[in-house]
Design a protein around this motif. Structure first.
Motif, mmCIF file in Angstrom:
data_model
loop_
_atom_site.group_PDB
_atom_site.id
_atom_site.type_symbol
_atom_site.label_atom_id
_atom_site.label_comp_id
_atom_site.label_asym_id
_atom_site.label_seq_id
_atom_site.Cartn_x
_atom_site.Cartn_y
_atom_site.Cartn_z
ATOM 1 N N ASN A 138 48.756 30.979 41.756
ATOM 2 C CA ASN A 138 48.715 31.521 43.115
ATOM 3 C C ASN A 138 49.202 32.970 43.151
ATOM 4 N N VAL A 139 48.696 33.766 42.233
ATOM 5 C CA VAL A 139 49.009 35.192 42.184
ATOM 6 C C VAL A 139 47.816 35.961 42.747
ATOM 7 N N SER A 140 48.064 36.875 43.649
ATOM 8 C CA SER A 140 47.024 37.707 44.240
ATOM 9 C C SER A 140 47.192 39.136 43.741
ATOM 10 N N VAL A 141 46.162 39.645 43.072
ATOM 11 C CA VAL A 141 46.198 41.002 42.532
ATOM 12 C C VAL A 141 45.106 41.823 43.215
ATOM 13 N N THR A 142 45.507 42.912 43.846
ATOM 14 C CA THR A 142 44.558 43.811 44.508
ATOM 15 C C THR A 142 44.568 45.150 43.783
ATOM 16 N N GLY A 143 43.432 45.522 43.210
ATOM 17 C CA GLY A 143 43.333 46.779 42.488
ATOM 18 C C GLY A 143 42.906 47.922 43.379
ATOM 19 N N LEU A 144 42.487 49.005 42.760
ATOM 20 C CA LEU A 144 42.127 50.211 43.485
ATOM 21 C C LEU A 144 40.668 50.227 43.923
ATOM 22 N N GLY A 145 39.898 49.230 43.491
ATOM 23 C CA GLY A 145 38.504 49.167 43.881
ATOM 24 C C GLY A 145 37.572 49.678 42.812
ATOM 25 N N LYS A 146 36.280 49.446 43.021
ATOM 26 C CA LYS A 146 35.289 49.770 41.994
ATOM 27 C C LYS A 146 35.223 51.250 41.675
ATOM 28 N N GLY A 147 35.524 52.100 42.634
ATOM 29 C CA GLY A 147 35.475 53.525 42.365
ATOM 30 C C GLY A 147 36.525 54.007 41.393
ATOM 31 N N GLU A 148 37.525 53.162 41.132
ATOM 32 C CA GLU A 148 38.629 53.543 40.244
ATOM 33 C C GLU A 148 38.783 52.578 39.066
ATOM 34 N N ILE A 149 37.716 51.875 38.704
ATOM 35 C CA ILE A 149 37.814 50.857 37.655
ATOM 36 C C ILE A 149 38.324 51.434 36.343
ATOM 37 N N ALA A 150 37.814 52.602 35.950
ATOM 38 C CA ALA A 150 38.191 53.170 34.652
ATOM 39 C C ALA A 150 39.651 53.616 34.616
ATOM 40 N N ILE A 171 41.841 37.675 42.524
ATOM 41 C CA ILE A 171 41.855 39.020 41.955
ATOM 42 C C ILE A 171 40.700 39.816 42.548
ATOM 43 N N GLU A 172 41.001 41.037 42.971
ATOM 44 C CA GLU A 172 39.979 41.868 43.610
ATOM 45 C C GLU A 172 40.182 43.334 43.249
ATOM 46 N N GLY A 173 39.085 43.980 42.848
ATOM 47 C CA GLY A 173 39.082 45.423 42.685
ATOM 48 C C GLY A 173 39.796 45.957 41.467
ATOM 49 N N THR A 174 40.041 45.132 40.442
ATOM 50 C CA THR A 174 40.653 45.598 39.202
ATOM 51 C C THR A 174 39.553 45.958 38.198
ATOM 52 N N LYS A 192 39.574 32.877 41.877
ATOM 53 C CA LYS A 192 38.532 33.596 42.599
ATOM 54 C C LYS A 192 38.628 35.073 42.244
ATOM 55 N N ILE A 193 37.513 35.633 41.768
ATOM 56 C CA ILE A 193 37.515 37.002 41.269
ATOM 57 C C ILE A 193 36.329 37.748 41.857
ATOM 58 N N THR A 194 36.590 38.924 42.428
ATOM 59 C CA THR A 194 35.529 39.663 43.096
ATOM 60 C C THR A 194 35.718 41.164 42.934
ATOM 61 N N LYS A 195 34.591 41.879 42.954
ATOM 62 C CA LYS A 195 34.554 43.348 42.970
ATOM 63 C C LYS A 195 35.272 43.972 41.772
ATOM 64 N N THR A 196 35.043 43.406 40.588
ATOM 65 C CA THR A 196 35.590 43.951 39.346
ATOM 66 C C THR A 196 34.433 44.375 38.436
ATOM 67 N N ARG A 197 34.777 44.870 37.242
ATOM 68 C CA ARG A 197 33.742 45.110 36.234
ATOM 69 C C ARG A 197 33.264 43.758 35.713
ATOM 70 N N TYR A 198 34.066 43.079 34.906
ATOM 71 C CA TYR A 198 33.787 41.709 34.485
ATOM 72 C C TYR A 198 34.827 40.806 35.143
ATOM 73 N N GLY A 199 34.366 39.781 35.819
ATOM 74 C CA GLY A 199 35.314 38.847 36.402
ATOM 75 C C GLY A 199 36.172 38.181 35.343
#
Length: 444
Positions: A138-150, A171-174, A192-199
């Motif tokens: 039950n860990v929720s990780v929110t990244g910077l989004g697809k524009g900042e994947i690299a 996990i979202e946007g990592t 549940k994994i969304t909006k990443t490079r590879y889920g």
């Protein structure tokens, strides 16, 4: 002195701790705590970076935040038997060129529990480094989004770590949702994994189980590379779409079981290259641009009991012809309306094989941009023209295609039932003949 002056003196004597003091107090409390202690945090912000070097529990509540310095791990776990739960962690170091990859929570030890955590503004979310038998739940990780994947890391990163359980995480946007590197015998369930490079991204990781996970709106749903004997069951790969995107990539990966998964509206549902001896069974591939893309460098795949329907191209073989099986023990796949089949004997199998021929393999091999135009009317005209000129090639031949998703009725029971019925009919008719004509056939 009146009461007002006394109140002013009292207030001037009270020291209100700032955020820095709170952080120093938290590390001091950890340092002074005994093994097995339970540290209950308040609804306030504590400064990182903290190090937990003894088995204890760090329990937050609504509003508890641990904020890093932006130049290291916010929480480093260097003792086994640690529990961290019910808090928010932010601001790890973001330098991707540092000697160490930083995370909101970095675990170096075994048998820890990370539960009910929200992570933001961090390079990696939770990083397991040579850490075994941990639970991340039950860990929720929110990244910077697809524009900042690299410029960022992964939601959950598992490095040289075995026997861990990762479940019910979001996990979202990592960069990648979950990354496994030389990590064996782990389980990932209900994530549940969304909006990443590879889920999901596996590299050199064997005997892992991946079940009941959902991947949506990623560049690639899951990439299985150089990893063997995995179980991928009951996962959903939905709308992972873009140039050269896929639901599931199997690259140089062998002896894996891919069963009961859903591949829906991906650029390519299942993409297999340089792989051997994988079992693909009872999956549902629907409304993808290409249902299955299979390169000739892959051999001995077995496709059985899958439903492959309403894809622009049901399956295509590229780079030559491989040695793969489109049925197993007399049971093929259900191709939906792609192949109208008769089943006059009602055994659940088509009365003729399902054969798909195409000339698109040449275009796809020569020009990757063809993927973007597969639904174009020009592509259909190209296919029809090559059929007339006999320039197309067989992509697959399913000798035992299923009709309406039915499994075939085993032949032996059918033969036995048929024999019993015929024997009964013959016996009954023989009795009537004897009554009418006598034992020697003459009428009495």
């Amino acid at each position: 002195m009146n009461k007002f002056l006394w109140l002013l003196l009292l207030l001037s004597a009270i020291s209100f701790p700032d955020k820095g003091a709170a952080a120093e107090n938290l590390q001091a409390v950890i340092d002074s705590a005994k093994d097995g202690a339970i540290i209950q945090l308040e609804s306030t912000t504590y400064n990182g970076n903290i190090v937990i070097d003894k088995p204890l529990s760090l329990i937050g509540k609504n509003g508890t935040v641990i904020e890093g310095e932006g130049n290291g791990n916010v929480i480093s776990v260097r003792a086994p038997g640690v529990t961290i739960s019910d808090l928010k962690v932010i601001k790890s170091g973001m330098d991707r060129n540092s000697s160490e990859e930083y995370a909101a929570i970095k675990v170096y030890t075994d048998g820890n529990l990370i539960r009910n955590i929200r992570i933001e503004q961090s390079f990696h979310g939770v990083y397991l480094s040579k850490a075994h038998e941990n639970t991340i739940e039950n860990v929720s990780v929110t990244g910077l989004g697809k524009g900042e994947i690299a410029a960022q890391g992964n939601g959950l990163h598992v490095y040289y770590s075995n026997g861990n359980l990762l479940k019910n995480n979001h996990i979202e946007g990592t960069r990648d949702g979950m990354f496994f590197d030389y990590a064996n015998d782990n389980k990932a369930l209900n994530n549940k994994i969304t909006k990443t490079r590879y889920g999901l991204h596996y590299m050199y990781s064997d005997r892992n189980e991946f079940q009941n996970n959902i991947f949506t709106f990623n560049t690639g749903g899951a990439a299985i590379m150089h990893s063997n004997q995995l179980k991928l069951e009951n996962n959903q790969f939905i709308f992972n779409y873009g140039h050269r995107s896929f639901g599931l990539l199997v690259l140089a990966a062998n002896e894996n079981n891919i069963e009961n998964n859903t591949f829906y509206m991906n650029q390519r549902g299942l993409y297999i290259d340089q792989s051997t001896d994988n079992l693909i069974r009872s999956n549902h591939l629907s409304q993808n641009q290409i249902g299955i893309e299979l390169w000739a460098s892959s051999n001995e795949q077995v496709f059985t009991e899958n439903t492959i329907e309403e894809n622009t191209i049901p399956a295509i073989t590229l780079g030559g012809t491989g040695r793969n099986e489109w049925s197993f023990e007399g049971t093929g796949n259900d191709w939906g309306r792609s192949f109208p089949l008769l089943d006059l004997d009602q055994d659940g199998l088509g009365d003729s094989p399902a054969v798909y021929k195409s000339s698109l393999y040449e275009l796809i091999e020569d020009q990757e941009l063809v993927y973007l135009f597969l639904k174009s009317p020009a592509i259909k005209v190209y296919e029809k023209l090559n059929q007339l000129l006999d320039h197309d090639k067989t992509m697959f031949e399913d000798q035992y295609p299923l009709v309406n998703g039915q499994k075939p009725i085993p032949y032996l029971p059918v033969i036995i039932v048929f024999a019993v019925i015929v024997t009964a009919i013959c016996a009954k008719r023989r009795k009537r003949l004897c009554i009418s004509f006598g034992k020697n056939g003459r009428k009495i």
